[in-house]
Design a protein around this motif. Structure first.
Motif, PDB file in Angstrom:
ATOM      1  N   ARG A   1      -6.413   4.336   1.672  1.00 43.84           N
ATOM      2  CA  ARG A   1      -6.507   2.900   1.940  1.00 43.84           C
ATOM      3  C   ARG A   1      -6.949   2.240   0.651  1.00 43.84           C
ATOM      4  O   ARG A   1      -7.387   2.911  -0.275  1.00 43.84           O
ATOM      5  N   TYR A   2      -6.879   0.935   0.619  1.00 45.10           N
ATOM      6  CA  TYR A   2      -7.252   0.191  -0.581  1.00 45.10           C
ATOM      7  C   TYR A   2      -8.299  -0.860  -0.228  1.00 45.10           C
ATOM      8  O   TYR A   2      -8.206  -1.500   0.820  1.00 45.10           O
ATOM      9  N   THR A   3      -9.280  -1.022  -1.114  1.00 42.18           N
ATOM     10  CA  THR A   3     -10.295  -2.047  -0.919  1.00 42.18           C
ATOM     11  C   THR A   3      -9.711  -3.407  -1.276  1.00 42.18           C
ATOM     12  O   THR A   3      -8.574  -3.507  -1.735  1.00 42.18           O
ATOM     13  N   ASN A   4     -10.504  -4.461  -1.102  1.00 40.33           N
ATOM     14  CA  ASN A   4     -10.037  -5.823  -1.417  1.00 40.33           C
ATOM     15  C   ASN A   4      -9.662  -5.991  -2.884  1.00 40.33           C
ATOM     16  O   ASN A   4      -8.802  -6.806  -3.211  1.00 40.33           O
ATOM     17  N   ASN A   5     -10.310  -5.222  -3.772  1.00 41.37           N
ATOM     18  CA  ASN A   5      -9.970  -5.323  -5.200  1.00 41.37           C
ATOM     19  C   ASN A   5      -9.029  -4.199  -5.635  1.00 41.37           C
ATOM     20  O   ASN A   5      -9.013  -3.808  -6.790  1.00 41.37           O
ATOM     21  N   SER A   6      -8.248  -3.645  -4.707  1.00 40.00           N
ATOM     22  CA  SER A   6      -7.189  -2.657  -4.945  1.00 40.00           C
ATOM     23  C   SER A   6      -7.671  -1.289  -5.416  1.00 40.00           C
ATOM     24  O   SER A   6      -6.926  -0.554  -6.051  1.00 40.00           O
ATOM     25  N   THR A   7      -8.905  -0.911  -5.108  1.00 43.29           N
ATOM     26  CA  THR A   7      -9.403   0.426  -5.430  1.00 43.29           C
ATOM     27  C   THR A   7      -8.954   1.395  -4.334  1.00 43.29           C
ATOM     28  O   THR A   7      -9.227   1.167  -3.162  1.00 43.29           O
ATOM     29  N   PRO A   8      -8.254   2.500  -4.696  1.00 45.95           N
ATOM     30  CA  PRO A   8      -7.835   3.467  -3.685  1.00 45.95           C
ATOM     31  C   PRO A   8      -9.029   4.239  -3.128  1.00 45.95           C
ATOM     32  O   PRO A   8      -9.926   4.642  -3.876  1.00 45.95           O
ATOM     33  N   VAL A   9      -9.032   4.447  -1.809  1.00 41.71           N
ATOM     34  CA  VAL A   9     -10.075   5.204  -1.124  1.00 41.71           C
ATOM     35  C   VAL A   9      -9.382   6.209  -0.215  1.00 41.71           C
ATOM     36  O   VAL A   9      -8.550   5.842   0.601  1.00 41.71           O
ATOM     37  N   CYS A  10      -9.721   7.481  -0.370  1.00 40.26           N
ATOM     38  CA  CYS A  10      -9.096   8.551   0.409  1.00 40.26           C
ATOM     39  C   CYS A  10     -10.149   9.225   1.283  1.00 40.26           C
ATOM     40  O   CYS A  10     -11.192   9.653   0.788  1.00 40.26           O
ATOM     41  N   LYS A  11      -9.879   9.314   2.585  1.00 39.46           N
ATOM     42  CA  LYS A  11     -10.775  10.005   3.504  1.00 39.46           C
ATOM     43  C   LYS A  11     -10.128  11.322   3.915  1.00 39.46           C
ATOM     44  O   LYS A  11      -8.924  11.380   4.177  1.00 39.46           O
TER      45      LYS A  11
ATOM     46  N   GLY B   1     -10.552   6.067  -6.427  1.00 43.00           N
ATOM     47  CA  GLY B   1      -9.797   5.922  -7.671  1.00 43.00           C
ATOM     48  C   GLY B   1      -8.666   6.924  -7.836  1.00 43.00           C
ATOM     49  O   GLY B   1      -7.918   7.219  -6.901  1.00 43.00           O
ATOM     50  N   LYS B   2      -8.553   7.470  -9.063  1.00 41.13           N
ATOM     51  CA  LYS B   2      -7.461   8.397  -9.377  1.00 41.13           C
ATOM     52  C   LYS B   2      -7.557   9.687  -8.579  1.00 41.13           C
ATOM     53  O   LYS B   2      -6.533  10.292  -8.254  1.00 41.13           O
ATOM     54  N   GLN B   3      -8.768  10.122  -8.242  1.00 39.72           N
ATOM     55  CA  GLN B   3      -8.917  11.318  -7.417  1.00 39.72           C
ATOM     56  C   GLN B   3      -8.304  11.096  -6.038  1.00 39.72           C
ATOM     57  O   GLN B   3      -7.664  11.987  -5.482  1.00 39.72           O
TER      58      GLN B   3
ATOM     59  N   VAL C   1      -3.752  12.410  -2.194  1.00 39.29           N
ATOM     60  CA  VAL C   1      -2.674  11.996  -1.291  1.00 39.29           C
ATOM     61  C   VAL C   1      -1.325  12.505  -1.784  1.00 39.29           C
ATOM     62  O   VAL C   1      -0.481  12.935  -0.995  1.00 39.29           O
ATOM     63  N   ALA C   2      -1.123  12.505  -3.084  1.00 37.63           N
ATOM     64  CA  ALA C   2       0.161  12.915  -3.653  1.00 37.63           C
ATOM     65  C   ALA C   2       0.360  14.434  -3.639  1.00 37.63           C
ATOM     66  O   ALA C   2       1.494  14.903  -3.533  1.00 37.63           O
ATOM     67  N   ASN C   3      -0.723  15.223  -3.737  1.00 37.43           N
ATOM     68  CA  ASN C   3      -0.572  16.662  -3.964  1.00 37.43           C
ATOM     69  C   ASN C   3      -1.155  17.593  -2.901  1.00 37.43           C
ATOM     70  O   ASN C   3      -0.869  18.787  -2.929  1.00 37.43           O
ATOM     71  N   LEU C   4      -1.962  17.094  -1.994  1.00 39.56           N
ATOM     72  CA  LEU C   4      -2.611  17.966  -1.006  1.00 39.56           C
ATOM     73  C   LEU C   4      -2.171  17.614   0.405  1.00 39.56           C
ATOM     74  O   LEU C   4      -1.882  16.458   0.705  1.00 39.56           O
ATOM     75  N   ASN C   5      -2.138  18.629   1.268  1.00 40.47           N
ATOM     76  CA  ASN C   5      -1.756  18.394   2.664  1.00 40.47           C
ATOM     77  C   ASN C   5      -2.580  19.294   3.579  1.00 40.47           C
ATOM     78  O   ASN C   5      -3.373  20.133   3.130  1.00 40.47           O
ATOM     79  N   LYS C   6      -2.394  19.122   4.867  1.00 41.59           N
ATOM     80  CA  LYS C   6      -3.152  19.841   5.892  1.00 41.59           C
ATOM     81  C   LYS C   6      -3.073  21.348   5.652  1.00 41.59           C
ATOM     82  O   LYS C   6      -2.013  21.901   5.364  1.00 41.59           O
ATOM     83  N   GLY C   7      -4.227  22.022   5.781  1.00 34.17           N
ATOM     84  CA  GLY C   7      -4.281  23.472   5.650  1.00 34.17           C
ATOM     85  C   GLY C   7      -4.516  23.963   4.238  1.00 34.17           C
ATOM     86  O   GLY C   7      -4.765  25.148   4.026  1.00 34.17           O
ATOM     87  N   ARG C   8      -4.463  23.090   3.257  1.00 32.41           N
ATOM     88  CA  ARG C   8      -4.630  23.471   1.852  1.00 32.41           C
ATOM     89  C   ARG C   8      -6.082  23.838   1.568  1.00 32.41           C
ATOM     90  O   ARG C   8      -6.996  23.154   1.998  1.00 32.41           O
ATOM     91  N   LEU C   9      -6.289  24.929   0.862  1.00 31.64           N
ATOM     92  CA  LEU C   9      -7.626  25.365   0.478  1.00 31.64           C
ATOM     93  C   LEU C   9      -8.092  24.538  -0.717  1.00 31.64           C
ATOM     94  O   LEU C   9      -7.397  24.458  -1.729  1.00 31.64           O
ATOM     95  N   ILE C  10      -9.262  23.899  -0.593  1.00 36.80           N
ATOM     96  CA  ILE C  10      -9.810  23.096  -1.681  1.00 36.80           C
ATOM     97  C   ILE C  10     -11.294  23.400  -1.873  1.00 36.80           C
ATOM     98  O   ILE C  10     -11.941  23.947  -0.986  1.00 36.80           O
ATOM     99  N   VAL C  11     -11.791  23.013  -3.027  1.00 38.93           N
ATOM    100  CA  VAL C  11     -13.210  23.146  -3.345  1.00 38.93           C
ATOM    101  C   VAL C  11     -13.731  21.776  -3.719  1.00 38.93           C
ATOM    102  O   VAL C  11     -13.145  21.088  -4.547  1.00 38.93           O
ATOM    103  N   VAL C  12     -14.822  21.377  -3.094  1.00 33.08           N
ATOM    104  CA  VAL C  12     -15.433  20.070  -3.373  1.00 33.08           C
ATOM    105  C   VAL C  12     -16.843  20.323  -3.867  1.00 33.08           C
ATOM    106  O   VAL C  12     -17.581  21.085  -3.283  1.00 33.08           O
TER     107      VAL C  12
END
Length: 76
Positions: A19-29, A58-60, A65-76
């Motif tokens: 989603r995007y904030t009012n000032n166009s900052t991308p936010v990914c949940k 932001g860029k993260q 959204v562009a490279n990860l999908n359901k079931g993908r193993l990630i490290v945070v």
């Protein structure tokens, strides 16, 4: 100042949503599923699933959204 550090390795439970904030900052949940292993009262190992809700900005967010999908193993 003391800082806590946490590293979680798990799988995405769904495709990341952007989603995007009012000032166009991308936010990914997104949510990560991981197992917590511990011994029960009889000495047997048991796995308990846990779910961690996360947010990226932001860029993260755009990268997720562009490279990860359901079931993908990630490290945070």
């Amino acid at each position: 100042m003391k800082l806590n550090q946490l590293t979680i390795s798990g799988r995405l439970t769904a495709d990341p949503e952007i989603r995007y904030t009012n000032n166009s900052t991308p936010v990914c949940k997104f949510t990560i599923a991981y197992d917590e292993s511990k011994k029960d009262e009889y000495g047997n190992w048991e796995n308990k699933p846990n779910f961690l809700k996360c947010v990226a900005f932001g860029k993260q967010a755009e990268y997720m959204v562009a490279n990860l999908n359901k079931g993908r193993l990630i490290v945070v």
